[in-house]
Design a protein around this motif. Structure first.
Motif, PDB file in Angstrom:
ATOM      1  N   ASN A 106      37.377  42.199  37.267  1.00  0.00           N
ATOM      2  CA  ASN A 106      36.596  43.263  36.652  1.00  0.00           C
ATOM      3  C   ASN A 106      35.429  43.714  37.526  1.00  0.00           C
ATOM      4  OD1 ASN A 106      37.668  43.835  33.801  1.00  0.00           O
ATOM      5  ND2 ASN A 106      37.634  41.615  33.870  1.00  0.00           N
ATOM      6  N   ASN A 107      35.462  43.295  38.803  1.00  0.00           N
ATOM      7  CA  ASN A 107      34.433  43.686  39.758  1.00  0.00           C
ATOM      8  C   ASN A 107      35.040  44.643  40.782  1.00  0.00           C
ATOM      9  OD1 ASN A 107      33.117  43.049  42.627  1.00  0.00           O
ATOM     10  ND2 ASN A 107      31.555  42.685  41.061  1.00  0.00           N
ATOM     11  N   GLY A 108      34.534  45.880  40.825  1.00  0.00           N
ATOM     12  CA  GLY A 108      35.093  46.892  41.722  1.00  0.00           C
ATOM     13  C   GLY A 108      35.095  46.506  43.183  1.00  0.00           C
TER      14      GLY A 108
ATOM     15  N   ARG B 107      37.933  44.130  44.033  1.00  0.00           N
ATOM     16  CA  ARG B 107      39.264  44.732  44.084  1.00  0.00           C
ATOM     17  C   ARG B 107      39.491  45.499  45.387  1.00  0.00           C
ATOM     18  NH1 ARG B 107      37.721  46.096  38.745  1.00  0.00           N
ATOM     19  NH2 ARG B 107      37.473  48.301  39.338  1.00  0.00           N
TER      20      ARG B 107
END
Length: 566
Positions: free
Chosen positions: A329-331, A334
């Motif tokens: 959930n961490n841009g 990713r």
């Protein structure tokens, strides 16, 4: 306590998992070439002297330098009058001082008592009293906790480390920031304590007297997390941990069947080394394989963790479901390059399929789930590392490990039936520290450790955990397992985290209550219920749904259903 050696080589009449082993995988581990963990440390440091062993906050220590620092600290510990077999507590997060301290204690012939640095004074006092620890090495951030209980315990020697120790000149700046800017060090006073760097300096002027440590001697008192009752110390011998290191060494090699093995394996060590999972998979496996461990002092600081992940060509990443989920959930995470990542090893709690599928989509690396406990050093089973799929199981028993699924009468149930997972092998503890009655309840007469986990074994030997005994929900006589409910709910796109517990119900005895943390703030109770209706039969569906901003977790990230129940 039962004799470990007498029960390690027993053969079951049928070991269905062996037919599912990777090609060439031995069914038994060979006799260890090491007499103790200290011997293994000495041998590996000499073999890999020029390789990086640990990096923390931008500072790297090689195996050769690590050996010199460890032996100096070990000599200091001996000079205090501590005798072979005395217990020494270690109360630190993942900083360089942690592995130095652990290996120094072992090299000095002493016993490591790992302590969660976030313990309350009550929890710390219990563990120090129960273990009889005569010394403690603590990071100054947590020294105020030691101050509150030291006089009530058997402590005779206290060594206090600061965050900047072993970081060279920049350590002064680190200490200033930690103490003055971030104010992370509460006021403390411990009469007669020794500073960590002072102890190292004294030790360099001394000669380490190599103790006569045998494989059957105690290496660690590894206290259970306390979430299932009063925390108790699992007695782990040098033989237990040497066996698990050997088992994992064989298993890890299969991860490189489909991808070349780099000259140096890079482990990201985000889980705390005081936890048995990281201790073995990062600490001991890094030592055996000459691997480079990147220490993460605070894994809850996701931006800093992501920065470290991106700064190193990480090969092996041990983690658990909540950590994987947080990273996904961490841009910036990713967007990282994952081309070097060969093995993501999941343990500590069930890895949920929706999380595993997202992880593989983002990283190109499937999560390989394993299973174990403090009492099993810890790894007892693992999925094959040479196959690409996430199986949703805990995999196969490791070499030299027997597993039976037993009923309440302590009988092995037929393949496919549900029962308690019971483990026998050289990695299984001889018992609990000073608790013969608890030991007798935990280990059967034929040497199987009763895990308290409920599961089933398939015809090909794969084991699936259904749930913990204590977490099982009984609805109108039907067994409902929280893991199943949570996995269904986690597949809904707007859900970030969830947990299911039992609540009393006048009609069905118990009912399901679901706690949900939303990823999408617009998700409604009606949407969750509709999703559950699609995936769960009626008696498994949540009776009550409560939305929360977060869920209580242990320091290693396990969701604490016990706290939700209370």
């Amino acid at each position: 306590m039962p004799d470990t050696a007498s029960r390690t080589q027993s053969m079951l009449p049928d070991r269905p998992w062996l037919a599912s082993y990777p090609v060439g995988m031995p069914t038994e581990i060979a006799a260890s070439p090491y007499t103790s963990l200290g011997h293994m440390f000495e041998t590996s440091c000499a073999k890999y002297a020029d390789r990086p062993a640990y990096t923390c906050m931008g500072t790297t220590i090689t195996f050769g330098a690590l050996a010199k620092t460890v032996d100096a600290f070990a000599a200091y510990l001996q000079s205090t009058g501590l005798k072979q077999g005395d217990r020494v507590a270690v109360m630190m997060p993942n900083v360089l001082q942690n592995p130095v301290t652990i290996f120094a204690i072992l090299r000095a012939g002493l016993v490591v008592v790992n302590v969660n640095p976030l313990y309350t004074p009550r929890e710390l006092e219990h563990q120090l009293k129960d273990s009889g620890a005569k010394a403690i090495v603590v990071l100054e951030n947590f020294a105020h906790t030691v101050e509150q209980v030291a006089s009530k315990t058997a402590l005779q020697h206290i060594v206090v480390a600061s965050m900047g120790d072993l970081l060279g000149a920049k350590g002064l700046l680190v200490n200033f920031i930690v103490r003055r800017v971030k104010k992370l060090v509460p006021a403390w006073s411990l009469r007669g304590h020794t500073k960590f760097n002072t102890a190292i300096a004294k030790g360099k002027r001394l000669t380490l007297a190599k103790p006569d440590v045998k494989a059957g001697d105690i290496a660690f008192l590894q206290y259970t997390g306390g979430t299932t009752g009063v925390s108790k110390g699992a007695v782990l011998t040098h033989a237990n941990l040497l066996a698990n290191a050997a088992q994992m060494s064989l298993w890890i090699e299969t991860a490189f069947v489909n991808k070349p093995k780099p000259d140096t394996l890079v482990f990201l060590c985000a889980l705390p080394l005081y936890h048995i999972f990281a201790l073995t998979v990062n600490g001991l496996m890094g030592l055996v394989l000459g691997g480079h461990n990147i220490l993460i002092p605070n894994p809850r600081d996701i931006p800093s963790l992501v920065k470290e992940f991106g700064s190193h060509k990480v090969t092996i990443f041990p983690g658990l479901n909540t950590l994987f989920n947080a990273l996904l959930n961490n841009g910036p995470f990713r967007a990282l390059d994952f081309s070097s990542l060969v093995l993501t090893f999941g343990g500590g709690m069930a890895v949920q399929r929706p999380v595993a599928e997202r992880w593989e989509k983002v990283t190109g690396c499937s999560i390989k789930e394993g299973y174990g406990l403090s009492e099993t050093s810890p790894v007892a089973t693992a999925n094959r590392l040479d196959l690409p799929d996430f199986t949703g199981t805990i995999g196969l028993p490791l070499p030299s490990t027997d597993i039976e699924i037993r009923n309440e009468a302590d009988e092995n149930v037929p393949i496919g039936d549900v029962g308690e997972i019971c483990i026998r092998g050289p990695q299984v503890m001889p018992g609990y520290w000073n608790k013969p009655e608890e030991t007798a309840q935990a280990i059967s007469k034929d040497g199987f450790f009763r895990t308290g986990d409920i599961g089933r074994m398939s015809a090909d030997g794969l084991i699936k955990i259904v749930d913990r005994k204590k977490d099982m929900i009984l609805v109108s006589g039907f067994n409902v397992f929280p893991n199943e409910i949570e996995e269904v709910v986690m597949s809904y796109p707007g859900v970030l985290e969830c947990a299911a517990i039992a609540i009393p119900d006048a009609h069905s005895g118990e009912a399901v209550k679901l706690f949900v943390v939303r990823r999408d703030p617009n998700v409604t109770e009606a949407e969750i219920r509709a999703h559950c209706n699609d995936g769960l039969t009626n008696y498994k569906r949540p009776r009550i749904i409560e939305f929360r901003d977060d869920l209580p977790k242990s320091n290693v990230g396990k969701i604490l259903r016990k706290e939700l129940r209370s």
